[in-house]
Design a protein around this motif. Structure first.
Motif, PDB file in Angstrom:
ATOM      1  N   GLY A 177       4.178  -8.595  14.440  1.00 26.36           N
ATOM      2  CA  GLY A 177       4.056  -9.791  13.625  1.00 26.36           C
ATOM      3  C   GLY A 177       2.628 -10.312  13.603  1.00 26.36           C
ATOM      4  O   GLY A 177       1.934 -10.313  14.621  1.00 26.36           O
ATOM      5  N   ALA A 178       2.197 -10.768  12.446  1.00 23.88           N
ATOM      6  CA  ALA A 178       0.888 -11.402  12.306  1.00 23.88           C
ATOM      7  C   ALA A 178       0.978 -12.847  12.799  1.00 23.88           C
ATOM      8  O   ALA A 178       2.024 -13.296  13.281  1.00 23.88           O
ATOM      9  N   LEU A 179      -0.118 -13.574  12.668  1.00 25.33           N
ATOM     10  CA  LEU A 179      -0.113 -15.008  12.961  1.00 25.33           C
ATOM     11  C   LEU A 179      -0.072 -15.793  11.651  1.00 25.33           C
ATOM     12  O   LEU A 179      -0.654 -16.860  11.509  1.00 25.33           O
ATOM     13  N   GLY A 180       0.629 -15.229  10.708  1.00 31.12           N
ATOM     14  CA  GLY A 180       0.807 -15.766   9.370  1.00 31.12           C
ATOM     15  C   GLY A 180       1.578 -14.720   8.597  1.00 31.12           C
ATOM     16  O   GLY A 180       2.213 -13.845   9.201  1.00 31.12           O
ATOM     17  N   ASP A 181       1.520 -14.749   7.282  1.00 28.90           N
ATOM     18  CA  ASP A 181       2.216 -13.750   6.487  1.00 28.90           C
ATOM     19  C   ASP A 181       1.396 -12.478   6.366  1.00 28.90           C
ATOM     20  O   ASP A 181       0.167 -12.492   6.477  1.00 28.90           O
ATOM     21  N   GLY A 182       2.084 -11.388   6.108  1.00 29.67           N
ATOM     22  CA  GLY A 182       1.424 -10.110   5.876  1.00 29.67           C
ATOM     23  C   GLY A 182       2.458  -9.032   5.639  1.00 29.67           C
ATOM     24  O   GLY A 182       3.645  -9.197   5.952  1.00 29.67           O
ATOM     25  N   GLY A 183       2.026  -7.925   5.074  1.00 31.91           N
ATOM     26  CA  GLY A 183       2.914  -6.792   4.829  1.00 31.91           C
ATOM     27  C   GLY A 183       2.095  -5.550   4.582  1.00 31.91           C
ATOM     28  O   GLY A 183       0.859  -5.584   4.559  1.00 31.91           O
ATOM     29  N   ALA A 184       2.788  -4.430   4.401  1.00 33.84           N
ATOM     30  CA  ALA A 184       2.086  -3.172   4.151  1.00 33.84           C
ATOM     31  C   ALA A 184       3.008  -2.170   3.489  1.00 33.84           C
ATOM     32  O   ALA A 184       4.241  -2.248   3.613  1.00 33.84           O
ATOM     33  N   VAL A 185       2.398  -1.223   2.808  1.00 33.38           N
ATOM     34  CA  VAL A 185       3.054  -0.034   2.272  1.00 33.38           C
ATOM     35  C   VAL A 185       2.558   1.162   3.066  1.00 33.38           C
ATOM     36  O   VAL A 185       1.361   1.255   3.372  1.00 33.38           O
ATOM     37  N   THR A 186       3.466   2.075   3.427  1.00 36.62           N
ATOM     38  CA  THR A 186       3.074   3.331   4.062  1.00 36.62           C
ATOM     39  C   THR A 186       3.632   4.494   3.245  1.00 36.62           C
ATOM     40  O   THR A 186       4.751   4.425   2.738  1.00 36.62           O
ATOM     41  N   THR A 187       2.854   5.558   3.136  1.00 31.49           N
ATOM     42  CA  THR A 187       3.286   6.708   2.338  1.00 31.49           C
ATOM     43  C   THR A 187       2.375   7.900   2.596  1.00 31.49           C
ATOM     44  O   THR A 187       1.232   7.751   3.038  1.00 31.49           O
TER      45      THR A 187
END
Length: 372
Positions: free
Chosen positions: A192-202
Motif C-alpha cells: 500500500g502507498a501512503l495515498g492512492d496509486g495503482g499499476a498495470v503489469t504485462t
C-alpha cells in the motif's frame, strides 16, 4: 469480560518499523524537485515488474484506473461483454461499465470465493471479449482453466490482482498469470502507498506502450498527442514510498500467513467456516474471511468485546443501486456470501495476544459456557 480494543487495521504498526526509510524517501523526492514521471517512478516500475515476473509495470493513479486503462488499451467498449465475478468489490464492474462494455457476472467457487472456471463457458457469447478474474482476499483464482478457456474462445484475460500482491500460483506470481493485470496500492493493500496509486503489469510490449500513452494524455512526447488519453499517473512521492514498502512485502506477507495459520488452528472444530484455498496457490492473506449463518450476531458480539471486523462485501454488485438492470439476475452464491462473510483483523504488527484474543472471542460466541 475485559475489552481489548483491537483495530481491524493499524498501518502505523508497519510504518513505525520503516519510518527512517520512508523519511529518507520523502527527503530524496523533495530534494530532487521532480514530482511526476521521474526517476523514482521509473525505478519502482522496474522493481515491481521484476517482482511480478513480467517485462513491464506502468504506474497509474489507482486500481480502478488501471483496469480502465487496460480495457481501453485492448479497445474493449460498447457492444462488448466482459466476464466478471459476481462476488467482488464494485470497481471490477465499474471499470467495464466505464469503457462502455457490459459486465457479465459469473458465480464464484463457494469454497475459495474466487471466480469458478467451470461456470465461465456457459456465459461466453459472440460478444465476449475478455475474462476479468479477481484474486480475492489474497489468493489467486484458478488460472490454468481460465486461460485455457480464453485460448479456446480467443479472449483476453485481465487479472485484478489488487488483493494478492505476492501471491503465487504454480510457481508464478499474481500479476503475471494472464495477458495483463491491474493492481491497486490503496493504503490498506498488502503493498500500500501512503495515498492512492495503482499499476498495470504485462509482458505485452504493445499494451504496455499503449497504457503509457493513455495514462499521460495520449502523449509520448510533450505537446504531441497520439491518441485520446487521460491523466492517471503514479506520482514520484508514492513511487518512492512504494519502493521502501516493496522491500518489506515478502516479510509482511509471511507475517500474514502466520496470523492466518493461528486463526485456522484456533477455530478448528468451531461452528464457523474458515477460509479454504486452492492447493496450487500460496496465498498472501490480504483478508482472513470466515463464514457464519450467524454473521451479524457474531460481528455484534466481537464489536462488544472491542474487536473490529469488516464485511467484504455486504451488498453484491448486482444489488447495488447503480446496477439496477442486474437486480433480477439469479446469483445465489454471491447472495449467500454477502449474508455470511466476515473479515477478522489480519495485518503486520498484530500482536500475539491480540491474535489469541480474536480466536478466543470467536470460540466464546459459539460456546457461551467458555469465558473471555
Amino acid at each position: 469480560m475485559t475489552k481489548l480494543p483491537i483495530p481491524f487495521l493499524d498501518l502505523s504498526r508497519l510504518h513505525v518499523s520503516i519510518q527512517e526509510q520512508l523519511d529518507q524517501a520523502y527527503r530524496r523526492v523533495m530534494d530532487s524537485g521532480w514530482f511526476i514521471l521521474g526517476p523514482e517512478l521509473e525505478a519502482f516500475e522496474t522493481e515491481f515488474a521484476a517482482y511480478c515476473q513480467v517485462k513491464h509495470c506502468i504506474g497509474v493513479g489507482n486500481g480502478l484506473e488501471a483496469l480502465d486503462l487496460l480495457l481501453r488499451a485492448y479497445e474493449i467498449g460498447p457492444g462488448d461483454e466482459v466476464i466478471v465475478p459476481s462476488n467482488t468489490f464494485i470497481a471490477t464492474w465499474l471499470a467495464v461499465s466505464q469503457c462502455g462494455a457490459t459486465p457479465v457476472p459469473v458465480e464464484p467457487d463457494i469454497q475459495t470465493h474466487n471466480l469458478d472456471p467451470f461456470h465461465i463457458e456457459e456465459a461466453i457469447t459472440p460478444s465476449t471479449r475478455a475474462i476479468l478474474p479477481v484474486h480475492l482476499y489474497g489468493q489467486t483464482a484458478d488460472m490454468d482453466p481460465i486461460n485455457a478457456l480464453a485460448l479456446k474462445h480467443k479472449l483476453i484475460v485481465i487479472e485484478d490482482s489488487a488483493q494478492a500482491q505476492g501471491a503465487i500460483y504454480k510457481g508464478r506470481r499474481a500479476g503475471s498469470l494472464g495477458h495483463a493485470a491491474a493492481t491497486s496500492f490503496y493504503p490498506g493493500k498488502n503493498l500500500g502507498a501512503l495515498g492512492d496509486g495503482g499499476a498495470v503489469t504485462t509482458n505485452d510490449d504493445t499494451i504496455a506502450h499503449k497504457v503509457k500513452l493513455l495514462r499521460n494524455y495520449g502523449s509520448s512526447q510533450k505537446y504531441h498527442h497520439d491518441i485520446p488519453g487521460t491523466n492517471s499517473r503514479l506520482d514520484e512521492l508514492q513511487a518512492a514510498f512504494l519502493r521502501v514498502k516493496l522491500n518489506e512485502l515478502d516479510r509482511c506477507n509471511e507475517e500474514r500467513r502466520r496470523i492466518a495459520t493461528s486463526y485456522s488452528e484456533q477455530l478448528e472444530g468451531c461452528s464457523i467456516l474458515t477460509p479454504c484455498f486452492h492447493p496450487d496457490v500460496i496465498p498472501v492473506w490480504h483478508l482472513y474471511v470466515v463464514r457464519s449463518v450467524k454473521r451479524d450476531a457474531l460481528k455484534a458480539y466481537l464489536d462488544e468485546h472491542g474487536i473490529a471486523t469488516v464485511i467484504h462485501y455486504p451488498i453484491a454488485p448486482h444489488h447495488q443501486p447503480c446496477y439496477q438492470e442486474f437486480r433480477m439476475h439469479n446469483l445465489p452464491i454471491a447472495d449467500q456470501l454477502a449474508k455470511e462473510v466476515l473479515s477478522l483483523p489480519i495485518y503486520p504488527g498484530l500482536r500475539d495476544e491480540e491474535i489469541q484474543a480474536v480466536g478466543h472471542a470467536v470460540r466464546a460466541f459459539y460456546s457461551p459456557q467458555s469465558s473471555l
